[in-house]
Design an enzyme around this catalytic site. Sequence first.
Site, short mmCIF file in Angstrom:
data_model
loop_
_atom_site.label_atom_id
_atom_site.label_comp_id
_atom_site.label_asym_id
_atom_site.label_seq_id
_atom_site.Cartn_x
_atom_site.Cartn_y
_atom_site.Cartn_z
CG HIS A 29 38.77 -5.17 27.14
ND1 HIS A 29 38.12 -4.06 26.70
CD2 HIS A 29 39.09 -4.92 28.43
CE1 HIS A 29 38.04 -3.17 27.67
NE2 HIS A 29 38.62 -3.67 28.74
N GLY A 30 40.88 -8.15 24.10
CA GLY A 30 41.31 -9.50 23.76
C GLY A 30 40.99 -9.82 22.32
#
Lengths: 319, 517
Positions: B344-345
Amino acid sequence: MLSTVEPAIAPHATSRSAERIGLRYLGILLIIPFLAFIFPYVAERSQFLQDATLSRLGQVLDYSYRATNQNADVVVFGDSAALYNIDPARLSASLGLKVINLPNTRDSLVVAGDETLRRYLRNNRPPRLIVFYFVPWDLNLDDPQLRFYDGEEMLFRHGTWQQIFIYACKRPQELLLFPFRFYAAGSKLTDFMHADRYVPPMVVLGHVPYPGARPLPSDCVLPSSILQMRDRDFVEHLLTTFSASKTETLVIMSPIPGCLHASEVQGRRYFNGKAAPPVLLAPEGFGDDEAYSHELASLVATSTEILEQAIRAKLLGGS
Amino acid sequence: MLFNSYAFIFGFLPILLIGYSIAGSFHRKAVVIWLGLASLAFYAYWHPAFLLILGGSILGNFLFARLISRAAANTTVAKVLLWLAIVANLSLLGWFKYLFPFLGFIDGVFHTAHHPGSVLLPLGISFFTFTQIAYLVDLQQGVASDQDFSSYLLFVTFFPHLIAGPILHHKDIMPQFQEDRTYRLGFNDLAVGFSWFVMGLFKKVVLADRFAPTADLVFAAHGATTCGTAWIGVLSYALQLYFDFSGYCDMACGLARMLSIDFPLNFSSPYKASNIIDFWQRWHMTLTQYIGAYLYSPIQFMIVARRRRLGKKVTRRAQATPEGFFHMVAVPTTFTMFIVGIWHGAGLQFLVFGLLHGIYLTVAHGWRLLRPEHISKASPNYRDRLVRGVSVLLTFLCVVLAQVFFRAPSTRDGILLLQRMTHLYLRISAPTVAIEQLRSPLILLTLGFIIVWCFPNTQQILARYKPALRLAPADEYPRLLPIYWAPSVAWGMLLGSAFTLALIRLQNPSTFLYFQF
């Protein structure tokens, strides 16, 4: 249970009846947005619906188009700084001359250009003086961030079919998006969609008080987007177009808030020195919006007085 | 290009449909080529230069696919080629998504003199990379078959899924484009698909974007909020994320259906989940399936193989022992969720988010071993409903707590916000966000949760028209409100009004939250 649900028609059905039902359904679904899309164009052109569909700002801008038989001695033509910062009633009283403002905003000028001034001059005696009153970052109309609704509304209400056609050729995309802006802009008709109540403003000789209340903070900074706006094409065009033997012209830079970098704007030369640089005033006297030029009620008298002195110097030789 | 933009709705979509109709009258191949080119144009509209990255990735992977399919399945050559392809794909992803944030992290920790720059993340890079890796893995294992270039191009770039999923599996999509059928616009499919699209557009533009200002305000306050405001902000974000992603998935599935293509479901009322395992079977379902098939299973397989080599038991009973549970459930689950968090990041907060879910899932699996589920789903009695209601609320609470890190600008901000949420009487010297600043949040939140918990989801509403490849298991629960869509006058007028409202509110389109992943 979903697994027990019998499909009303088979998935991906391609039978004639399924296709007919699908087509009819799509027609019904699309007719509502279609009618909603058409309505603003019709409403703005129709005498019957015009008043109900007039937007909040439109009610103010409309004054320019209705200013017939005014025969003023001094006409102010500018951006929204002229609309909010100058009180023509006060000017009229102190100068002993009839002064009116033809209200515009930066966004309405992009569409209408000098149309309101032309229209005024066609329907009134030529004034002794036309004052072009702009904030220093509104001297050209070439900003990609512009919104067009203010001007488009006036174009549909007052423009000829030819003017609408010319605009449509110039900005087809904007024209197509007009209906959606119409509903979002707020009017008596669509007021239920907005949280705050619609209070029609009182336009006095083309002036209304600034509708916001929050002041700019004292440590404000002028954004680079504003500082970069330096071309003067639009106002140069006004000066050359409207100078006449009977009518003098004057360019005034509206006072600006004394934010960080404001001195950079003040230090520039405007129109080869014909226009004085803007006066810096306390930031707290300005509304906290992206225009950085709209004065709250407390500063209007000061700005009006600055303009009064400039008019006096021009028309009465400073007496 | 955004689905929720005038350019897409009034420009791209009509042209695409007309082109599809014309191409369909010629040949199936013409349809495939038209959709592939249109999808590339859809992608290039945002940033034409990134077409080179997408194109390069497709060409490179297509080349690897050709080489792998020429080598016999499961041979060493095929395996080497596959690993080369995976390394190349992950390097591309790592360069754009992780390298600069990682260097920034190092710089932040060690205060080095070199300040790394940043790089613009190409939209959808995770999605098209994962889609292609899965295809290559299946090709190497002999599960997938070799494709011609135009079919492969369309499989990867098909615009409804290109930017933010669903992550398509070749076995779901390829056969639909190779099917011997009439490729023309069907009004029945157009009606179903467009209705689904409108429902999604409404969710995104009218619902999600309404919660965004409140959530943004609270998360930007760096913890300088009161307890009540912090909760309002966090719950607003929970609903913003829900309607945003749900709206996107509806629009993606609806667009595919307009072209008579069925997508797998990607979202199925996750806030109705009664445990965290159930939650992940409803939230970003194709990612969960992907991670399960291509990450969790191989890891578990390796652990099981190792245990066998060591002479340890691998039965379900062995899994129920503390040692067996740790090795065969806790380790693969936590590691998998760690990867999901990183996916996700690059920030530390995403890692915390992933690990939290790893812990949740491990606890849930442990609970299942201790107390196997026995609630009857067919005819639940009053007590069952009560237990389920409490379970749903508890699951939702866990999800919301993890979402604080998912949304917070940093781990520190996340912890600060959690502190505010848990300290009812904590005095803040100068809260920068007050409840009065938020736009009627309580009414909006109540309305949002009524929609989330009481109304059926869109695939349930459209169930009579088989809106997707398969319904989610969760969609087979009985519903509180049995609402079914039909191509009737009433539904036409209702969705026509919703479409109009969405179009009016579309003037400043906002991107989908999942675009950043």
